[in-house]
Design a protein around this motif. Structure first.
Motif, short mmCIF file in Angstrom:
data_model
loop_
_atom_site.label_atom_id
_atom_site.label_comp_id
_atom_site.label_asym_id
_atom_site.label_seq_id
_atom_site.Cartn_x
_atom_site.Cartn_y
_atom_site.Cartn_z
N LEU A 164 0.83 -1.20 0.00
CA LEU A 164 0.00 0.00 0.00
C LEU A 164 0.87 1.25 0.00
CD1 LEU A 164 -2.80 1.31 0.10
CD2 LEU A 164 -2.73 1.07 2.59
N ALA A 165 1.87 1.30 0.86
CA ALA A 165 2.75 2.46 0.93
C ALA A 165 3.50 2.67 -0.38
CB ALA A 165 3.74 2.31 2.09
N THR A 166 3.96 1.59 -0.98
CA THR A 166 4.68 1.68 -2.26
C THR A 166 3.76 2.22 -3.35
OG1 THR A 166 6.16 -0.12 -1.65
CG2 THR A 166 5.94 0.36 -4.01
N ARG A 167 2.55 1.68 -3.41
CA ARG A 167 1.61 2.11 -4.45
C ARG A 167 1.21 3.58 -4.29
NH1 ARG A 167 -1.13 -1.61 -7.81
NH2 ARG A 167 0.22 -3.40 -8.04
N VAL A 168 1.01 4.02 -3.05
CA VAL A 168 0.66 5.43 -2.83
C VAL A 168 1.84 6.31 -3.21
CG1 VAL A 168 0.10 7.17 -1.07
CG2 VAL A 168 -1.12 4.99 -1.11
N GLN A 169 3.04 5.90 -2.85
CA GLN A 169 4.24 6.66 -3.22
C GLN A 169 4.36 6.77 -4.75
OE1 GLN A 169 6.33 8.37 -1.32
NE2 GLN A 169 7.53 9.00 -3.07
N GLU A 170 4.07 5.69 -5.46
CA GLU A 170 4.12 5.70 -6.93
C GLU A 170 3.13 6.71 -7.51
OE1 GLU A 170 3.35 1.62 -7.90
OE2 GLU A 170 5.41 1.00 -7.48
N LEU A 171 1.99 6.90 -6.83
CA LEU A 171 0.99 7.85 -7.33
C LEU A 171 1.50 9.28 -7.30
CD1 LEU A 171 -2.34 6.58 -5.76
CD2 LEU A 171 -1.58 6.37 -8.13
N THR A 172 2.46 9.56 -6.42
CA THR A 172 2.97 10.92 -6.31
C THR A 172 4.12 11.18 -7.29
OG1 THR A 172 4.56 10.36 -4.56
CG2 THR A 172 2.33 11.01 -3.87
N GLN A 173 4.56 10.14 -7.99
CA GLN A 173 5.63 10.27 -8.97
C GLN A 173 5.03 10.41 -10.37
OE1 GLN A 173 8.73 10.41 -7.70
NE2 GLN A 173 7.76 10.09 -5.72
N PRO A 174 5.75 11.06 -11.29
CA PRO A 174 5.26 11.13 -12.67
C PRO A 174 5.10 9.72 -13.24
CG PRO A 174 7.15 12.58 -12.36
CD PRO A 174 7.02 11.76 -11.11
N ALA A 175 4.10 9.55 -14.09
CA ALA A 175 3.87 8.25 -14.72
C ALA A 175 5.05 7.88 -15.59
CB ALA A 175 2.58 8.28 -15.55
N ALA A 176 5.47 6.64 -15.49
CA ALA A 176 6.56 6.16 -16.33
C ALA A 176 6.06 6.06 -17.77
CB ALA A 176 7.03 4.80 -15.84
N ARG A 177 6.92 6.45 -18.69
CA ARG A 177 6.57 6.32 -20.10
C ARG A 177 6.69 4.86 -20.48
NH1 ARG A 177 7.80 11.69 -23.20
NH2 ARG A 177 5.68 11.29 -23.74
N PRO A 178 5.71 4.33 -21.18
CA PRO A 178 5.77 2.92 -21.54
C PRO A 178 6.88 2.66 -22.56
CG PRO A 178 3.82 3.94 -22.50
CD PRO A 178 4.48 4.97 -21.61
N THR A 179 7.61 1.59 -22.34
CA THR A 179 8.63 1.19 -23.29
C THR A 179 7.96 0.38 -24.39
OG1 THR A 179 9.06 -0.89 -22.15
CG2 THR A 179 10.36 1.03 -21.45
N ALA A 180 8.67 0.15 -25.48
CA ALA A 180 8.11 -0.65 -26.57
C ALA A 180 7.77 -2.05 -26.07
CB ALA A 180 9.10 -0.72 -27.74
N GLU A 181 8.61 -2.62 -25.20
CA GLU A 181 8.37 -3.96 -24.65
C GLU A 181 7.11 -3.97 -23.79
OE1 GLU A 181 8.73 -7.95 -23.83
OE2 GLU A 181 9.78 -6.76 -25.32
N ALA A 182 6.94 -2.96 -22.94
CA ALA A 182 5.75 -2.89 -22.08
C ALA A 182 4.49 -2.73 -22.93
CB ALA A 182 5.88 -1.75 -21.09
N ALA A 183 4.57 -1.94 -23.99
CA ALA A 183 3.41 -1.74 -24.86
C ALA A 183 3.00 -3.05 -25.52
CB ALA A 183 3.73 -0.69 -25.92
#
Length: 186
Positions: A164-183
């Motif tokens: 929960l703490a990790t996920r909330v912390q991630e919300l406060t960070q800019p969204a990661a740009r998707p890589t070609a592999e992730a897409a």
């Protein structure tokens, strides 16, 4: 001549079964394919259990949001609820926490919250329309929406404090740009 076919069929079925089993090894069982990740969160307007004004997701734009779907009849929800209470107290300045009652009655939900605590808003999804819009398959499920209204992810099953703490912390960070592999994987 037909005797050799039966062992060959068993070998083929066994090989196919082993292939399917090995595909699952090493994967997190809480990671469920989620088509809404990276998309705008479906808007909703729900009434709070405490009878206040209706809550609209659009009114929360500009703040990260954590939405937990739960029910009083759900055993894992009872285990998870103290974690969410802790999260709302400790991280409520970083994100808005909300509970959404799923496939339950108001009296049962109120009784659950009276016993377990209710330090963050609890909303009634009376006809499960919001749950359908979000793709809820069962409870508990927790959704993470960033300040721009984009769904960053969800957690299936009872969430632990570290996740929960990790996920909330991630919300406060800019969204990661998707890589070609992730897409390609999504």
């Amino acid at each position: 001549m037909k005797r050799w076919r039966l062992p060959l069929v068993f070998a083929a079925v066994g090989a196919a079964l082993l292939f399917v089993l090995f595909q699952g090894f090493g994967r997190d069982p809480h990671e469920v394919p989620f088509m809404l990740k990276g998309t705008a969160a479906p808007d909703f307007t729900l009434k709070p259990l405490d009878g206040g004004d209706p809550v609209k997701l659009a009114d929360l734009k500009g703040r990260p949001v954590v939405i937990n779907f739960w029910a009083s009849w759900c055993g894992p929800c009872k285990y998870e609820h103290p974690v969410l209470e802790w999260g709302a107290r400790e991280m409520g300045a970083q994100a808005v926490f909300m509970g959404v009652v799923f496939e339950d009655t108001e009296p049962n939900a109120r009784d659950f919250l009276r016993r377990m605590g209710a330090s963050f808003p609890q909303l009634m999804d009376e006809r499960s329309r919001m749950a359908v819009d979000y793709g809820v398959a069962g409870v508990p499920e927790t959704y993470f929406i960033d300040a721009q209204g984009t769904i960053r992810g969800k957690h299936v099953g009872p969430i632990d404090p570290k996740t929960l703490a990790t996920r909330v912390q991630e919300l406060t960070q800019p969204a990661a740009r998707p890589t070609a592999e992730a897409a390609r994987q999504n």
